[in-house]
Design a protein around this motif. Structure first.
Motif, PDB file in Angstrom:
ATOM      1  N   ILE A   1       7.305 -28.526  92.310  1.00 44.71           N
ATOM      2  CA  ILE A   1       7.798 -27.961  91.058  1.00 44.71           C
ATOM      3  C   ILE A   1       9.241 -28.393  90.858  1.00 44.71           C
ATOM      4  O   ILE A   1      10.094 -28.161  91.720  1.00 44.71           O
ATOM      5  CB  ILE A   1       7.686 -26.426  91.051  1.00 44.71           C
ATOM      6  N   VAL A   2       9.493 -29.023  89.740  1.00 45.38           N
ATOM      7  CA  VAL A   2      10.838 -29.481  89.376  1.00 45.38           C
ATOM      8  C   VAL A   2      11.420 -28.496  88.367  1.00 45.38           C
ATOM      9  O   VAL A   2      10.772 -28.145  87.375  1.00 45.38           O
ATOM     10  CB  VAL A   2      10.799 -30.895  88.777  1.00 45.38           C
ATOM     11  N   SER A   3      12.644 -28.051  88.619  1.00 42.08           N
ATOM     12  CA  SER A   3      13.289 -27.093  87.723  1.00 42.08           C
ATOM     13  C   SER A   3      14.503 -27.715  87.047  1.00 42.08           C
ATOM     14  O   SER A   3      15.369 -28.293  87.721  1.00 42.08           O
ATOM     15  CB  SER A   3      13.715 -25.836  88.482  1.00 42.08           C
ATOM     16  N   VAL A   4      14.563 -27.600  85.736  1.00 41.85           N
ATOM     17  CA  VAL A   4      15.733 -28.010  84.969  1.00 41.85           C
ATOM     18  C   VAL A   4      16.601 -26.762  84.774  1.00 41.85           C
ATOM     19  O   VAL A   4      16.235 -25.849  84.034  1.00 41.85           O
ATOM     20  CB  VAL A   4      15.342 -28.615  83.612  1.00 41.85           C
ATOM     21  N   ALA A   5      17.723 -26.723  85.467  1.00 39.30           N
ATOM     22  CA  ALA A   5      18.568 -25.534  85.444  1.00 39.30           C
ATOM     23  C   ALA A   5      19.448 -25.514  84.191  1.00 39.30           C
ATOM     24  O   ALA A   5      19.987 -26.541  83.786  1.00 39.30           O
ATOM     25  CB  ALA A   5      19.435 -25.479  86.692  1.00 39.30           C
ATOM     26  N   HIS A   6      19.569 -24.327  83.621  1.00 41.80           N
ATOM     27  CA  HIS A   6      20.401 -24.116  82.446  1.00 41.80           C
ATOM     28  C   HIS A   6      21.499 -23.106  82.774  1.00 41.80           C
ATOM     29  O   HIS A   6      21.288 -22.181  83.549  1.00 41.80           O
ATOM     30  CB  HIS A   6      19.575 -23.575  81.279  1.00 41.80           C
TER      31      HIS A   6
END
Length: 226
Positions: free
Chosen positions: A96-101
């Motif tokens: 799982i790849v997470s794009v952090a905001h």
């Protein structure tokens, strides 16, 4: 018309977003966390976040998860992507790849409750959070670094304040983000010399001499170390 397909060597992976949402409460930089209600890491504090839907833009997913899991309805003063986390073993459920905001919530955003599958939500000291699920401690550390960098070239500190504010309040935001004290005289001298603040024509009464109130007059640009 030919149909495009993924090459056979492509590895399926889940796409998620995680949100480090900050606000100033009682002179302290705080981060918004949720208590997970499902496995893995049930009953552990975490950053708000979840999986991106198929036809959803990343910023839309970040706003949806923030509002669903924390019941925050106010529009963030700032919402931006700052890093992508994709370690192979970051999630026990699979790749799982997470794009952090990173988000800055409006001044006065205090009351939050858990929503969706969470057991609760609350504000915690950003520099001393509780143990966090997954790799969220690493995500939070990167988010704080991003806040600190943006103090050097943008008006980020102003996003934490109401429309009018005092110079001690503005300095307090800088100190809370940097997690260290700044020299009062040097801070004010360099800040006022840049012409990015304007007096509001009002003063705030309190203990001692009424304090001059300021407002935003342009982009804040702090150069060098204070």
């Amino acid at each position: 018309m030919s149909t495009l397909t993924l090459p056979p060597q492509a590895t399926p992976a889940g796409l998620a977003v995680d949100i480090a949402a900050f606000a100033m409460h009682q002179g302290e930089l705080q981060v918004l966390l949720v208590e997970r209600g499902t496995l893995p890491h049930a009953r552990t504090w975490a950053l708000p976040g979840g999986f991106v839907q198929l036809n959803e833009e990343l910023h839309e997913a970040a706003l949806r998860e923030l509002r669903t899991e924390t019941t925050v309805e106010l529009e963030p003063r700032l919402l931006e992507q700052f890093y992508t986390f994709g370690a192979v073993d970051r999630d026990p459920r699979g790749r799982i790849v997470s794009v952090a905001h990173m988000a800055v919530l409006p001044h006065g955003t205090v009351s939050v409750t858990g929503g969706g599958n969470t057991l609760g939500a609350g504000w915690f000291p950003a520099h001393q959070p509780p143990p966090l699920a997954f790799d969220h401690a690493e995500i939070l550390a990167h988010a704080i670094e991003r806040l600190q960098v943006r103090l050097e070239y943008a008006n980020l500190a102003l996003e934490f304040l109401p429309e009018t504010f005092t110079l001690p309040e503005l300095q307090g935001v800088h100190e809370a983000i940097l997690n260290r004290k700044l020299d009062k005289r040097n801070f004010r001298k360099r800040l006022l010399a840049q012409g990015v603040l304007a007096t509001s024509g009002e003063r705030r009464s309190g203990v001692g001499r009424p304090a001059q109130l300021y407002r935003r007059a342009g982009r804040l640009r702090l150069v060098g170390n204070l």
